[in-house]
Design an enzyme around this catalytic site. Structure first.
Site, PDB file in Angstrom:
ATOM      1  N   CYS A 276      -1.549   0.960   7.364  1.00 34.34           N
ATOM      2  CA  CYS A 276      -2.974   0.619   7.495  1.00 34.34           C
ATOM      3  C   CYS A 276      -3.324  -0.676   6.765  1.00 34.34           C
ATOM      4  CB  CYS A 276      -3.865   1.738   6.954  1.00 34.34           C
ATOM      5  SG  CYS A 276      -3.696   3.325   7.791  1.00 34.34           S
ATOM      6  N   ARG A 277      -3.389  -0.595   5.440  1.00 33.51           N
ATOM      7  CA  ARG A 277      -3.933  -1.695   4.646  1.00 33.51           C
ATOM      8  C   ARG A 277      -3.013  -2.901   4.513  1.00 33.51           C
ATOM      9  NH1 ARG A 277      -5.274   1.729  -0.572  1.00 33.51           N
ATOM     10  NH2 ARG A 277      -3.366   2.730   0.136  1.00 33.51           N
ATOM     11  N   SER A 278      -1.815  -2.696   3.959  1.00 37.75           N
ATOM     12  CA  SER A 278      -0.965  -3.855   3.673  1.00 37.75           C
ATOM     13  C   SER A 278      -0.549  -4.628   4.921  1.00 37.75           C
ATOM     14  CB  SER A 278       0.244  -3.469   2.819  1.00 37.75           C
ATOM     15  OG  SER A 278       1.053  -2.510   3.443  1.00 37.75           O
TER      16      SER A 278
ATOM     17  N   CYS B 242       0.865  -1.181   0.000  1.00 35.83           N
ATOM     18  CA  CYS B 242       0.000   0.000   0.000  1.00 35.83           C
ATOM     19  C   CYS B 242       0.901   1.230   0.000  1.00 35.83           C
ATOM     20  CB  CYS B 242      -0.988  -0.016   1.163  1.00 35.83           C
ATOM     21  SG  CYS B 242      -0.274   0.184   2.809  1.00 35.83           S
TER      22      CYS B 242
ATOM     23  N   ASN C  21       2.287   1.659   4.365  1.00 30.25           N
ATOM     24  CA  ASN C  21       2.538   0.424   5.111  1.00 30.25           C
ATOM     25  C   ASN C  21       2.161   0.547   6.582  1.00 30.25           C
ATOM     26  OD1 ASN C  21       5.286  -1.709   6.033  1.00 30.25           O
ATOM     27  ND2 ASN C  21       3.390  -2.385   5.103  1.00 30.25           N
TER      28      ASN C  21
ATOM     29  N   ASP D 211      -8.160   3.301   1.123  1.00 27.53           N
ATOM     30  CA  ASP D 211      -7.286   3.764   2.197  1.00 27.53           C
ATOM     31  C   ASP D 211      -8.152   4.341   3.324  1.00 27.53           C
ATOM     32  OD1 ASP D 211      -5.356   4.841   3.835  1.00 27.53           O
ATOM     33  OD2 ASP D 211      -4.270   5.836   2.209  1.00 27.53           O
TER      34      ASP D 211
END
Length: 168
Positions: free
Chosen positions: A14-16, A9, A12, A126
């Site tokens: 939140c999402r990934s 993402c 690095n 995001d």
């Protein structure tokens, strides 16, 4: 056969890392030996931990993110991982721009690679500027997406080559 996956993402935080935490646990529960890591295309948060909201929703669902440390995409990631899965189109474009010509087919969108319903937008939004419910939505997409990856891995399918994003 896919034996390693990198989730990517922007920062690095939140999402990934959330998707990687889900993947580690669910792959292990499914008896799959797949190395998992995550990184960001940007370097603003290198060395920091995951966003506290990601940690919270992960822990609520039984996943661990406390040990996560942010890292930025490195040139050797393209040779280290069998599949590199982006959370959205912007990060996919950056990955394709930096990937060696012969590796572009291993780079795709995470939700495309998961083989989810083609009518679902294939991006993980995001949640950084959103509330806790947005982070919970990311967790739900992570779980659905990882479950899709498990199905494809058990079939012996390539995660990147068969995705819709290969045509993007």
């Amino acid at each position: 056969m896919t034996s390693s996956i990198l989730f990517v993402c922007l920062g690095n935080i939140c999402r990934s890392p959330l998707v990687a935490a889900v993947a580690r646990q669910r792959f292990a529960d499914a008896g799959l030996s797949v190395a998992v890591d995550s990184c960001g295309t940007g370097g603003w948060h290198v060395g920091q931990g995951a966003d506290p909201r990601s940690i919270r929703v992960a822990e609520e669902a039984g996943y661990s993110l406390r040990d996560h440390r942010v890292r930025q995409l490195a040139a050797d990631d393209f040779s280290r991982f069998d599949a590199i899965l982006a959370m959205d189109d912007d990060n996919l474009a950056l990955l394709r721009e930096h990937s060696p010509v012969d590796d572009k087919d291993r780079v795709s969108l995470f939700l495309d690679a998961a083989g989810l319903d083609p009518y679902v937008p294939p991006i993980v939004p995001d949640p950084y500027y959103e509330d806790l419910d947005a982070f919970r939505h990311v967790l739900k997409l992570a779980e659905q997406g990882v479950d899709g990856l498990i199905v494809r891995l058990r079939r012996g399918e390539s995660l990147a080559a068969a995705s819709r994003s290969a045509a993007r």
